[in-house]
Design a protein around this motif. Structure first.
Motif, PDB file in Angstrom:
ATOM      1  N   TYR A  13       0.856  -1.198   0.000  1.00  0.00           N
ATOM      2  CA  TYR A  13       0.000   0.000   0.000  1.00  0.00           C
ATOM      3  C   TYR A  13       0.894   1.251   0.000  1.00  0.00           C
ATOM      4  O   TYR A  13       2.067   1.176   0.421  1.00  0.00           O
ATOM      5  N   ASP A  15       1.235   3.601   1.909  1.00  0.00           N
ATOM      6  CA  ASP A  15       1.907   3.972   3.177  1.00  0.00           C
ATOM      7  C   ASP A  15       3.036   3.006   3.537  1.00  0.00           C
ATOM      8  O   ASP A  15       3.610   3.084   4.622  1.00  0.00           O
ATOM      9  N   ALA A  19       1.144  -5.906   2.067  1.00  0.00           N
ATOM     10  CA  ALA A  19      -0.072  -6.679   2.379  1.00  0.00           C
ATOM     11  C   ALA A  19      -0.035  -8.064   1.756  1.00  0.00           C
ATOM     12  O   ALA A  19      -0.704  -8.984   2.234  1.00  0.00           O
ATOM     13  N   ASN A  39      -7.515 -11.490  10.982  1.00  0.00           N
ATOM     14  CA  ASN A  39      -7.668 -10.102  10.529  1.00  0.00           C
ATOM     15  C   ASN A  39      -6.310  -9.564  10.079  1.00  0.00           C
ATOM     16  O   ASN A  39      -5.300  -9.797  10.742  1.00  0.00           O
ATOM     17  N   GLY A  40      -6.328  -8.872   8.970  1.00  0.00           N
ATOM     18  CA  GLY A  40      -5.110  -8.213   8.512  1.00  0.00           C
ATOM     19  C   GLY A  40      -4.116  -9.136   7.833  1.00  0.00           C
ATOM     20  O   GLY A  40      -2.992  -8.724   7.508  1.00  0.00           O
ATOM     21  N   SER A  41      -4.490 -10.407   7.591  1.00  0.00           N
ATOM     22  CA  SER A  41      -3.514 -11.335   6.992  1.00  0.00           C
ATOM     23  C   SER A  41      -3.346 -11.078   5.496  1.00  0.00           C
ATOM     24  O   SER A  41      -2.380 -11.545   4.883  1.00  0.00           O
ATOM     25  N   GLY A  42      -4.275 -10.356   4.868  1.00  0.00           N
ATOM     26  CA  GLY A  42      -4.104  -9.987   3.461  1.00  0.00           C
ATOM     27  C   GLY A  42      -5.172 -10.525   2.519  1.00  0.00           C
ATOM     28  O   GLY A  42      -5.064 -10.389   1.296  1.00  0.00           O
ATOM     29  N   LYS A  43      -6.245 -11.094   3.079  1.00  0.00           N
ATOM     30  CA  LYS A  43      -7.264 -11.746   2.232  1.00  0.00           C
ATOM     31  C   LYS A  43      -7.945 -10.751   1.279  1.00  0.00           C
ATOM     32  O   LYS A  43      -8.033 -11.001   0.078  1.00  0.00           O
ATOM     33  N   SER A  44      -8.399  -9.619   1.858  1.00  0.00           N
ATOM     34  CA  SER A  44      -9.125  -8.652   1.005  1.00  0.00           C
ATOM     35  C   SER A  44      -8.201  -8.079  -0.060  1.00  0.00           C
ATOM     36  O   SER A  44      -8.610  -7.898  -1.215  1.00  0.00           O
ATOM     37  N   THR A  45      -6.974  -7.815   0.312  1.00  0.00           N
ATOM     38  CA  THR A  45      -6.017  -7.270  -0.667  1.00  0.00           C
ATOM     39  C   THR A  45      -5.812  -8.272  -1.801  1.00  0.00           C
ATOM     40  O   THR A  45      -5.832  -7.903  -2.989  1.00  0.00           O
ATOM     41  N   HIS A 197     -12.984 -16.287   8.431  1.00  0.00           N
ATOM     42  CA  HIS A 197     -12.268 -16.630   9.668  1.00  0.00           C
ATOM     43  C   HIS A 197     -12.858 -17.918  10.227  1.00  0.00           C
ATOM     44  O   HIS A 197     -12.375 -18.450  11.211  1.00  0.00           O
TER      45      HIS A 197
HETATM   46  N1  ATP Z   1      -5.798   1.130   2.109  1.00  0.00           N
HETATM   47  C1  ATP Z   1      -4.833   0.644   2.886  1.00  0.00           C
HETATM   48  N2  ATP Z   1      -3.743   1.366   3.185  1.00  0.00           N
HETATM   49  C2  ATP Z   1      -2.760   0.882   3.957  1.00  0.00           C
HETATM   50  N3  ATP Z   1      -2.774  -0.348   4.504  1.00  0.00           N
HETATM   51  C3  ATP Z   1      -3.829  -1.118   4.247  1.00  0.00           C
HETATM   52  C4  ATP Z   1      -4.933  -0.669   3.439  1.00  0.00           C
HETATM   53  N4  ATP Z   1      -5.845  -1.673   3.369  1.00  0.00           N
HETATM   54  C5  ATP Z   1      -5.349  -2.696   4.098  1.00  0.00           C
HETATM   55  N5  ATP Z   1      -4.143  -2.367   4.622  1.00  0.00           N
HETATM   56  C6  ATP Z   1      -3.276  -3.232   5.446  1.00  0.00           C
HETATM   57  O1  ATP Z   1      -2.904  -4.372   4.669  1.00  0.00           O
HETATM   58  C7  ATP Z   1      -2.869  -5.545   5.490  1.00  0.00           C
HETATM   59  C8  ATP Z   1      -3.809  -6.589   4.891  1.00  0.00           C
HETATM   60  O2  ATP Z   1      -5.141  -6.091   5.002  1.00  0.00           O
HETATM   61  P1  ATP Z   1      -6.396  -6.877   4.390  1.00  0.00           P
HETATM   62  O3  ATP Z   1      -7.569  -5.974   4.532  1.00  0.00           O
HETATM   63  O4  ATP Z   1      -6.033  -7.363   3.047  1.00  0.00           O
HETATM   64  O5  ATP Z   1      -6.483  -8.105   5.404  1.00  0.00           O
HETATM   65  P2  ATP Z   1      -7.700  -9.153   5.628  1.00  0.00           P
HETATM   66  O6  ATP Z   1      -7.054 -10.484   5.816  1.00  0.00           O
HETATM   67  O7  ATP Z   1      -8.693  -9.009   4.575  1.00  0.00           O
HETATM   68  O8  ATP Z   1      -8.281  -8.629   7.013  1.00  0.00           O
HETATM   69  P3  ATP Z   1      -9.809  -8.796   7.588  1.00  0.00           P
HETATM   70  O9  ATP Z   1      -9.978 -10.239   7.920  1.00  0.00           O
HETATM   71  O10 ATP Z   1      -9.742  -7.946   8.830  1.00  0.00           O
HETATM   72  O11 ATP Z   1     -10.757  -8.284   6.561  1.00  0.00           O
HETATM   73  C9  ATP Z   1      -3.241  -5.085   6.889  1.00  0.00           C
HETATM   74  O12 ATP Z   1      -2.039  -4.886   7.595  1.00  0.00           O
HETATM   75  C10 ATP Z   1      -3.964  -3.774   6.669  1.00  0.00           C
HETATM   76  O13 ATP Z   1      -3.783  -2.908   7.771  1.00  0.00           O
END
Ligand code: ATP
Length: 453
Positions: A13, A15, A19, A39-45, A197
């Motif tokens: 990302y 910042d 991810a 949470n935050g493991s990277g699934k949505s990304t 999850h």
């Molecule tokens: N727009 C963004 N800018 C900066 N960091 C981001 C952004 N979106 C997600 N992240 C970071 O990227 C990492 C992966 O996030 P992601 O949303 O892909 O995880 P996830 O497994 O889908 O989480 P969840 O189960 O909570 O939905 C996390 O550390 C999150 O803080």
């Protein structure tokens, strides 16, 4: 055949948060795949990378072996073929009516007005929302909104449907309905990818599981392979699925046969070992040496037949009122499951089957069949988790009917036949109104006689 693949994928990302990194995965066509991670493991990304919404910093995503290109024409093609349903439906739904919202995708793909209309009507029917087509989506419940979002993707007829946490904010029945819907799409050939999850869901539902932790894949395989690896689960911060946990506990106590990975309650029940002496609560007035009727047991308890009535002799009564009893078994017949294909629906025929087939338990799978049943006043005993509940009912000697259509007919038949074959418990199963598929299992000449319990 591999439909989606990534090679050395990395995403950072703006910042600086990394991810996704070193991500190499292959997803086979027509499979049900779950990505599980905290949470935050990277699934949505990852999901946003898999449909081209995000562009990787390094590496490639391949669809049918062809690497993604990120010009607007290529992206439109990718998004037509790979639809994504977001975790929060409000991020996806914005049009003034349900109909317009579902029409947005196909209209954007440049379909003719007639084709858009056909796609929208079909998608709304599939998710059971035709009646609400003129409602503003923001007046709908969470589960209904989720269905609108799914219909919006279905209307584009994608090959792959990706759903980020599809069951978040849904009640248990709503959740079962969404999963039934996804199974239905899968039966029609769609590849379904979800993130969750929920280890119970991933274990029970998927064909293949990826474990994500800290932006990397740290494990993958069939659900049975992945969820028996305690160390791996610990590393990912996940627990074992409940069915597996119960199984391991009863196995450790010598009550279940080893080496199994039961996914469902019928599978779990089927691992139980036969026992001859058990403790039971006895009613007042019973003496040592008396006979007791304990009801019915099935599965591996059976010595002579798949299903049996159990009587017991009271050997010893403890002062607390409990007693040790010795089991005496009698073979009786298990019930049966009939599957009715609602693509060839006729109400008089269903009524006849219900009556003459001595059906006491009816289930419906798929929106079309549920709507038909509701419209024609066919009382449904079960409308979610239908296959497992029907198997459990048939095991108790009852005759059941499942109303369903299309690929779900074969799916139900296959699942129940598999159960019959692996459990060794013989009960009848067949499609009643499709001549070529009509099959019976367990109707042998030497089937055990029926006894009164
Ligand atoms: N727009 C963004 N800018 C900066 N960091 C981001 C952004 N979106 C997600 N992240 C970071 O990227 C990492 C992966 O996030 P992601 O949303 O892909 O995880 P996830 O497994 O889908 O989480 P969840 O189960 O909570 O939905 C996390 O550390 C999150 O803080």
């Amino acid at each position: 055949m591999i439909i989606l693949e990534t090679r050395d994928l990395k995403y950072t990302y703006p910042d600086g948060t990394v991810a996704i990194q070193d991500l190499n995965i292959e997803i086979k066509k027509g499979k049900k795949v779950a990505f599980v991670g905290q949470n935050g493991s990277g699934k949505s990304t990852l999901f946003l990378l898999l449909n081209g919404t995000l562009k990787p910093a390094e590496g490639d995503v391949f669809f049918h072996g062809v690497p993604f290109k990120y010009d607007s024409k290529s992206l439109r093609e990718i998004r037509k073929s790979i639809g994504i349903v977001f975790q929060n439906s409000d991020d996806q739904i914005f049009a003034p009516t349900v109909y317009q919202d579902v029409a947005f995708g196909p209209a954007n793909l440049g379909y003719s007005k007639e084709r858009v209309d056909t796609c929208v009507q079909q998608a709304l029917e599939q998710v059971g929302l035709s009646r609400l087509k003129d409602k503003p989506p923001h007046h709908l419940s969470g589960g209904q909104k989720k269905r609108v979002a799914i219909a919006g993707i279905m209307a584009m007829e994608p090959e792959v449907i990706i759903l980020d946490e599809p069951l978040s904010n849904l009640d248990p029945v709503g959740a079962d309905e969404i999963m039934d819907l996804l199974n239905e799409f899968n039966q029609f050939g769609s590849t379904i990818i979800i993130s969750t999850h929920d280890v119970d869901l991933a274990y029970r539902w998927s064909d293949y599981v990826f474990l994500l932790s800290n932006s990397k894949i740290i494990g993958q395989g069939t659900p049975a392979e992945v969820f028996k690896d305690f160390d791996l689960l610990k590393k990912t911060g996940l627990r074992q699925p409940t069915t597996l946990e119960i199984y391991h506990e009863i196995e450790r106590r010598g009550l279940a046969s080893g080496g199994n990975s039961p996914k469902t309650i019928p599978d779990l029940v089927n691992t139980l070992k036969p026992i001859d002496l058990i403790w039971v609560d006895v009613p007042p007035g019973i003496k040592e040496g008396d006979s007791l009727n304990l009801g019915i047991m099935y599965g591996q308890y059976a010595t002579q037949s798949p299903y049996e009535a159990v009587n017991a002799t009271v050997l010893h009564i403890h002062p607390d009122g409990r007693a040790i009893v010795e089991l005496k078994r009698k073979g009786i017949k298990a019930g049966g499951v009939l599957i009715y294909d609602t693509d060839n629906y006729s109400l008089p025929e269903v009524k006849q089957i219900l009556k003459e087939g001595e059906i006491v338990f009816v289930g419906a799978m798929g929106k079309k069949s549920k709507i038909l049943a509701e419209h024609d006043g066919i009382r449904l005993d079960v409308s979610s988790g239908v296959i497992d509940k029907t198997i459990l009912t048939a095991l108790c000697g009852k005759r059941c009917l499942i109303l369903t259509a299309g690929g779900m007919v074969d799916h139900a038949l296959k699942r129940i036949k598999e159960y019959v074959e692996t459990s060794g418990i013989e009960f009848t199963v067949g499609v009643v109104n499709r001549e070529e598929d009509y099959q019976w299992i367990g109707e042998t000449k030497d089937s055990p006689e029926t006894f009164e319990v």
